[in-house]
Design a protein around this motif. Structure first.
Motif, PDB file in Angstrom:
ATOM      1  N   ILE A 175      -2.559   5.989  -3.764  1.00 38.25           N
ATOM      2  CA  ILE A 175      -3.692   5.270  -4.343  1.00 38.25           C
ATOM      3  C   ILE A 175      -3.729   3.878  -3.741  1.00 38.25           C
ATOM      4  CG2 ILE A 175      -4.683   4.333  -6.465  1.00 38.25           C
ATOM      5  CD1 ILE A 175      -3.456   6.708  -7.950  1.00 38.25           C
ATOM      6  N   LYS A 176      -4.873   3.516  -3.185  1.00 40.16           N
ATOM      7  CA  LYS A 176      -5.029   2.245  -2.491  1.00 40.16           C
ATOM      8  C   LYS A 176      -5.844   1.289  -3.364  1.00 40.16           C
ATOM      9  CE  LYS A 176      -6.296   0.328   2.036  1.00 40.16           C
ATOM     10  NZ  LYS A 176      -7.131  -0.806   1.592  1.00 40.16           N
ATOM     11  N   GLU A 177      -5.160   0.353  -3.975  1.00 42.94           N
ATOM     12  CA  GLU A 177      -5.831  -0.680  -4.742  1.00 42.94           C
ATOM     13  C   GLU A 177      -6.051  -1.904  -3.854  1.00 42.94           C
ATOM     14  OE1 GLU A 177      -4.577   0.335  -9.283  1.00 42.94           O
ATOM     15  OE2 GLU A 177      -3.256  -1.052  -8.226  1.00 42.94           O
ATOM     16  N   ASP A 178      -6.793  -2.877  -4.357  1.00 40.68           N
ATOM     17  CA  ASP A 178      -7.141  -4.039  -3.538  1.00 40.68           C
ATOM     18  C   ASP A 178      -5.914  -4.778  -3.011  1.00 40.68           C
ATOM     19  OD1 ASP A 178      -9.824  -3.549  -3.876  1.00 40.68           O
ATOM     20  OD2 ASP A 178     -10.072  -4.991  -5.510  1.00 40.68           O
ATOM     21  N   ILE A 182       0.070   2.468  -4.062  1.00 44.41           N
ATOM     22  CA  ILE A 182       1.038   3.085  -4.956  1.00 44.41           C
ATOM     23  C   ILE A 182       1.225   4.507  -4.442  1.00 44.41           C
ATOM     24  CG2 ILE A 182       1.672   3.694  -7.294  1.00 44.41           C
ATOM     25  CD1 ILE A 182      -1.144   1.233  -6.735  1.00 44.41           C
ATOM     26  N   VAL A 183       2.478   4.868  -4.155  1.00 43.24           N
ATOM     27  CA  VAL A 183       2.829   6.142  -3.535  1.00 43.24           C
ATOM     28  C   VAL A 183       3.516   7.022  -4.576  1.00 43.24           C
ATOM     29  CG1 VAL A 183       4.185   7.232  -1.702  1.00 43.24           C
ATOM     30  CG2 VAL A 183       3.090   5.011  -1.291  1.00 43.24           C
ATOM     31  N   ARG A 207       0.807  -3.566   2.057  1.00 42.08           N
ATOM     32  CA  ARG A 207       1.868  -3.686   1.065  1.00 42.08           C
ATOM     33  C   ARG A 207       1.950  -2.417   0.210  1.00 42.08           C
ATOM     34  NH1 ARG A 207       0.495  -7.055  -4.328  1.00 42.08           N
ATOM     35  NH2 ARG A 207       2.475  -6.884  -5.481  1.00 42.08           N
ATOM     36  N   ILE A 208       3.166  -1.968  -0.089  1.00 43.52           N
ATOM     37  CA  ILE A 208       3.365  -0.880  -1.042  1.00 43.52           C
ATOM     38  C   ILE A 208       3.807  -1.516  -2.353  1.00 43.52           C
ATOM     39  CG2 ILE A 208       4.653   1.200  -1.591  1.00 43.52           C
ATOM     40  CD1 ILE A 208       4.940   1.759   1.366  1.00 43.52           C
ATOM     41  N   LYS A 209       2.923  -1.500  -3.332  1.00 43.85           N
ATOM     42  CA  LYS A 209       3.257  -2.111  -4.619  1.00 43.85           C
ATOM     43  C   LYS A 209       4.333  -1.320  -5.347  1.00 43.85           C
ATOM     44  CE  LYS A 209      -0.820  -2.479  -6.623  1.00 43.85           C
ATOM     45  NZ  LYS A 209      -1.688  -2.935  -7.740  1.00 43.85           N
ATOM     46  N   ALA A 210       4.284   0.018  -5.201  1.00 40.98           N
ATOM     47  CA  ALA A 210       5.280   0.832  -5.890  1.00 40.98           C
ATOM     48  C   ALA A 210       5.371   2.212  -5.257  1.00 40.98           C
ATOM     49  CB  ALA A 210       4.940   0.953  -7.367  1.00 40.98           C
TER      50      ALA A 210
END
Length: 281
Positions: A175-178, A182-183, A207-210
């Motif tokens: 999921i690609k948020e702004d 999130i993988v 960036r990978i947030k999580a």
């Protein structure tokens, strides 16, 4: 994103009202969408959702990471409660799935009857697909790193004898948020490092947030052994540190022994994610 664990092997200490099972299911609220990732092996995740204030009927799409019973057999109960969401699987050859060790064999595969329950509700994906704006199912996974050693106990049988499972039924959700990715790994039978590498290849310089899900670092689940050696697990953690990842949330098939080893390498960036836990990412 608001992420909630609907079912996992363990639960929050103060939520004894919630059911646990050896299974996995997450509820994801992001960008105006409600997504379910995996469905456990029973209706327990649906029962927990009620106690957690989450309405299954509001889910817009469901994604099943792979065809092992502890991730997909709960779909039949989801369909009883939700009349609109499409359920996404990776397209693959029909086969049986089993666990074999020390002369013991058990069926660990999907209940094939559920695929006939509401066939119009199922979509089978064979390539990278954006199922909703910035919500991606990925089927072509990197092979840069080796697969988990615990995979050696898992097999398929299409009628011509048992063969090692190649996990051509496993997918990756990104999921690609702004502000980053999130993988979602499911069980990461293809290797959590390969899944991270796949996300990096498709979304470079992002960036990978999580990273969220099981990492399949357990060996024999009954004994909570680790797949491989302590050094192997530490090496995975050290490689994770080379990627631009803010947080890792795990549980289920990672195994508590492997989790503690990883925690020693990754520190505060790694957190356990039991049934009932909810975070904002």
């Amino acid at each position: 994103m608001i992420l909630t664990a609907l079912i996992d092997n363990t639960r929050l200490d103060d939520r004894t009202d919630l059911t646990v099972e050896r299974g996995l299911s997450f509820h994801i609220k992001t960008m105006g969408q409600e997504i379910m990732f995996d469905a456990g092996s029973s209706k327990a995740f649906c029962d927990n959702a009620i106690l957690l204030g989450i309405k299954m009927e509001d889910v817009d799409a469901a994604i099943i990471s792979h065809r092992h019973h502890d991730h997909c057999n709960g779909v039949t109960h989801f369909l009883d409660r939700n009349s609109k969401a499409q359920v996404y699987f990776r397209e693959c050859t029909e086969t049986d799935y089993s666990f074999k060790a020390f002369g013991f064999k058990s069926n660990v595969g999907i209940d094939k009857a559920l695929l006939n329950k509401a066939s119009g509700r199922f979509s089978f994906i064979n390539k990278t697909t954006e199922i909703r704006p910035n919500i991606f199912i990925i089927t072509s996974l990197s092979h840069k790193y080796e697969q988990p050693k615990g995979n050696k106990y898992l097999f398929t049988d299409s009628g011509d004898g048992c063969k090692p499972d190649t996990f051509d039924h496993e997918l990756l959700l990104v999921i690609k948020e702004d502000d980053g990715l999130i993988v979602f790994t499911g069980c990461a039978h293809s290797g959590v490092l390969n899944m991270i590498e796949t996300a990096i290849e498709l979304f470079p310089n992002t960036r990978i947030k999580a990273v969220v899900g099981g990492f399949h670092l357990v060996g024999l689940p009954l004994f909570n052994s680790i797949g491989g050696t302590k050094k192997d697990i530490e090496a995975i953690g050290e490689t994770m540190l080379t990627y631009p990842i803010d947080k890792l949330y795990t549980g289920h098939c990672t195994g508590m022994k492997a989790y503690e080893i990883l925690k020693g390498v990754l520190g505060d960036s790694l957190e356990y994610f039991p049934t009932g836990r909810s975070v904002i990412i």
